[in-house]
Design an enzyme around this catalytic site. Structure first.
Site, mmCIF file in Angstrom:
data_model
loop_
_atom_site.group_PDB
_atom_site.id
_atom_site.type_symbol
_atom_site.label_atom_id
_atom_site.label_comp_id
_atom_site.label_asym_id
_atom_site.label_seq_id
_atom_site.Cartn_x
_atom_site.Cartn_y
_atom_site.Cartn_z
ATOM 1 N N CYS A 115 0.811 -1.223 0.000
ATOM 2 C CA CYS A 115 0.000 0.000 0.000
ATOM 3 C C CYS A 115 0.844 1.273 0.000
ATOM 4 O O CYS A 115 0.332 2.353 -0.296
ATOM 5 C CB CYS A 115 -0.959 0.011 1.177
ATOM 6 S SG CYS A 115 -1.901 -1.499 1.322
ATOM 7 N N HIS A 255 -3.502 6.911 2.673
ATOM 8 C CA HIS A 255 -3.881 5.577 2.217
ATOM 9 C C HIS A 255 -5.260 5.247 2.783
ATOM 10 O O HIS A 255 -5.516 5.454 3.964
ATOM 11 C CB HIS A 255 -2.823 4.568 2.690
ATOM 12 C CG HIS A 255 -3.234 3.150 2.462
ATOM 13 N ND1 HIS A 255 -3.806 2.739 1.280
ATOM 14 C CD2 HIS A 255 -3.190 2.060 3.268
ATOM 15 C CE1 HIS A 255 -4.086 1.454 1.367
ATOM 16 N NE2 HIS A 255 -3.731 1.022 2.561
ATOM 17 N N ASN A 285 -10.047 -0.636 0.453
ATOM 18 C CA ASN A 285 -8.587 -0.518 0.431
ATOM 19 C C ASN A 285 -8.070 -1.111 -0.884
ATOM 20 O O ASN A 285 -8.153 -2.320 -1.093
ATOM 21 C CB ASN A 285 -8.025 -1.267 1.647
ATOM 22 C CG ASN A 285 -6.508 -1.206 1.725
ATOM 23 O OD1 ASN A 285 -5.836 -0.842 0.760
ATOM 24 N ND2 ASN A 285 -5.965 -1.571 2.866
HETATM 25 N N1 COA Z 1 -17.719 -9.045 10.481
HETATM 26 C C1 COA Z 1 -18.102 -9.279 11.734
HETATM 27 N N2 COA Z 1 -17.237 -9.565 12.725
HETATM 28 C C2 COA Z 1 -15.940 -9.575 12.406
HETATM 29 C C3 COA Z 1 -15.467 -9.332 11.100
HETATM 30 C C4 COA Z 1 -16.422 -9.060 10.116
HETATM 31 N N3 COA Z 1 -16.091 -8.801 8.847
HETATM 32 N N4 COA Z 1 -14.119 -9.421 11.101
HETATM 33 C C5 COA Z 1 -13.744 -9.707 12.343
HETATM 34 N N5 COA Z 1 -14.832 -9.810 13.133
HETATM 35 C C6 COA Z 1 -14.890 -10.114 14.569
HETATM 36 C C7 COA Z 1 -13.654 -10.822 15.065
HETATM 37 O O1 COA Z 1 -13.710 -12.198 14.775
HETATM 38 C C8 COA Z 1 -13.729 -10.532 16.539
HETATM 39 O O2 COA Z 1 -14.655 -11.414 17.137
HETATM 40 P P1 COA Z 1 -14.343 -12.093 18.550
HETATM 41 O O3 COA Z 1 -14.216 -10.936 19.500
HETATM 42 O O4 COA Z 1 -15.520 -12.963 18.737
HETATM 43 O O5 COA Z 1 -13.046 -12.813 18.342
HETATM 44 C C9 COA Z 1 -14.333 -9.131 16.600
HETATM 45 O O6 COA Z 1 -14.943 -8.916 15.319
HETATM 46 C C10 COA Z 1 -13.314 -8.048 16.829
HETATM 47 O O7 COA Z 1 -12.205 -8.272 15.985
HETATM 48 P P2 COA Z 1 -10.981 -7.327 15.969
HETATM 49 O O8 COA Z 1 -9.944 -7.888 15.079
HETATM 50 O O9 COA Z 1 -10.617 -6.996 17.388
HETATM 51 O O10 COA Z 1 -11.628 -6.032 15.328
HETATM 52 P P3 COA Z 1 -10.985 -4.642 15.132
HETATM 53 O O11 COA Z 1 -11.770 -3.610 15.836
HETATM 54 O O12 COA Z 1 -9.507 -4.674 15.363
HETATM 55 O O13 COA Z 1 -11.230 -4.412 13.583
HETATM 56 C C11 COA Z 1 -10.005 -4.482 11.523
HETATM 57 C C12 COA Z 1 -10.677 -5.290 12.645
HETATM 58 C C13 COA Z 1 -9.426 -5.462 10.527
HETATM 59 C C14 COA Z 1 -11.082 -3.651 10.869
HETATM 60 C C15 COA Z 1 -8.920 -3.571 12.144
HETATM 61 O O14 COA Z 1 -8.072 -4.326 12.986
HETATM 62 C C16 COA Z 1 -8.083 -2.900 11.110
HETATM 63 O O15 COA Z 1 -8.562 -2.080 10.350
HETATM 64 N N6 COA Z 1 -6.784 -3.205 11.068
HETATM 65 C C17 COA Z 1 -5.877 -2.630 10.101
HETATM 66 C C18 COA Z 1 -6.048 -3.398 8.838
HETATM 67 C C19 COA Z 1 -5.484 -2.686 7.661
HETATM 68 O O16 COA Z 1 -5.521 -1.486 7.561
HETATM 69 N N7 COA Z 1 -4.974 -3.480 6.735
HETATM 70 C C20 COA Z 1 -4.455 -3.001 5.530
HETATM 71 C C21 COA Z 1 -3.099 -2.508 5.691
HETATM 72 S S1 COA Z 1 -2.587 -1.699 4.267
#
Ligand code: COA
Length: 330
Positions: A115, A255, A285
């Site tokens: 990215c 980004h 993204n």
């Molecule tokens: N729908 C519903 N629930 C979901 C889900 C979805 N699409 N994806 C994950 N969950 C659940 C998880 O399984 C977890 O459940 P649990 O508590 O029963 O285990 C819960 O939601 C919380 O997950 P968590 O990973 O703590 O969520 P979060 O608030 O960290 O959000 C992201 C997840 C991926 C949105 C966030 O971590 C993020 O944006 N990270 C950066 C990713 C990024 O930018 N990547 C690209 C880099 S260039």
């Protein structure tokens, strides 16, 4: 040797036609539109059609960029394609673009900084123009991430989309163009965002396919923690190197990964959120295409005028990060 100023003289973008909404994903994995919107800000994204690969998206964006720059393909002396979803491992996607566009006078090179790739590409172009090695460089950021998404993994498949953005970088009037660039990497965190199989470390086997290792996997929270530090830090470095202050910035093009990451960066930098351009609700993204797509859209809306200070800033797999400051030159 006289040092020249390098800057963007034309921009082009392309997103595929097929829209995938959050509601479409509700039918594929256990998720809800509400969860995706509130945790990421994404409402829909585009997926390439089965006959489209990354080079096809590149060419559509590049053709527009050439028109906007009023430059012919024969005048391009280097093509840099930032992508982590190339058409093939060999040859490079840049060479496929070179051939299909008839860029007879150009070298061609792929950049894999995920990215951050668009900013890495612009930084290389800046150096090559400033040092008079080349005159006109086509920098393209493009991805067909839909091909590497695990549609059984709700942690990742809802985040990403396909698209391409291209710019022509050339010499611009003194005082305009790219004022500063800042790049960095933290390979220690490489496993936080990876495609495990398909390279020389883990060649494709039926067992690895069974384990779905040919797809993108991510430790979301690790990437999140990294991003909320790296994005503002890199932005501030580039602003300092340009010898201006955050108040002098007219527009930040970050980004487009997650609205919460952009919010955190805005607070840390003390730059109001209204100055951050966002289109991730419509495209998700798109990795290396993301910043260029947002730039193209902001320009089209008349949000960038000659002489304004624009910051591009990003982070991604590697992990990598980078920022640059430009004084817009047209
Ligand atoms: N729908 C519903 N629930 C979901 C889900 C979805 N699409 N994806 C994950 N969950 C659940 C998880 O399984 C977890 O459940 P649990 O508590 O029963 O285990 C819960 O939601 C919380 O997950 P968590 O990973 O703590 O969520 P979060 O608030 O960290 O959000 C992201 C997840 C991926 C949105 C966030 O971590 C993020 O944006 N990270 C950066 C990713 C990024 O930018 N990547 C690209 C880099 S260039």
């Amino acid at each position: 040797m006289k040092i020249k100023n390098a800057g963007i003289i034309g921009v082009g973008t392309y997103i595929p036609e097929k829209i995938m909404t959050n509601f479409d994903f509700e039918k594929i994995v256990e998720t809800t539109d509400e969860w995706i919107r509130t945790r990421t800000g994404v409402e829909e994204r585009r997926f390439a059609s089965p006959d489209q690969a990354t080079s096809d998206l590149c060419i559509k964006a590049a053709e527009q960029a050439l028109l906007s720059a009023k430059i012919k393909i024969e005048d391009i002396d280097m093509i840099l394609v930032a992508t982590c979803t190339p058409d093939f491992q060999i040859p490079s996607t840049a060479c496929i673009v070179q051939k299909k566009m008839g860029a007879l006078n150009a070298g061609a090179l792929d950049i894999n900084a995920a990215c951050s790739g668009f900013i890495y590409g612009l930084t290389l172009a800046n150096g090559l123009i400033k040092s008079s090695i080349y005159k006109n460089i086509l920098v393209i950021g493009a991805e067909t991430l839909s091909r590497v998404l695990d549609m059984e993994d709700r942690n990742t498949c809802i985040l990403f989309g396909d698209g391409a953005a291209a710019v022509v970088v050339s010499q611009v009037e003194s005082g305009y163009g790219i004022l500063s660039t800042y790049l960095g990497a933290d390979g220690d965190l490489g496993e936080a965002l990876t495609i495990k199989a398909g390279g020389t470390r883990n060649p494709i086997t039926s067992e690895r396919i069974e384990n779905r290792e040919q797809f993108l996997s991510m430790k979301g929270q690790e990437v999140f923690k990294f991003a909320v530090k790296a994005l503002p830090n890199a932005t501030l470095q580039a602003i300092n190197m340009a010898e201006i202050s955050p108040e002098d910035i007219n527009l930040v093009i970050p980004h487009q990964a997650n609205v919460r990451i952009i919010d955190a960066a805005s607070k840390k930098l003390g730059i109001p959120i209204e100055k951050f351009y966002m289109n991730l609700n419509k495209v998700g993204n798109t990795s290396a295409a993301s910043i260029g797509l947002a730039l193209g859209e902001a320009l089209e809306k008349g949000m960038i005028k000659k002489g304004e200070n624009v910051v591009l800033t990003g982070f991604g797999a590697g992990l990598t990060y980078g920022s640059l400051v430009m004084k817009w030159s047209y």
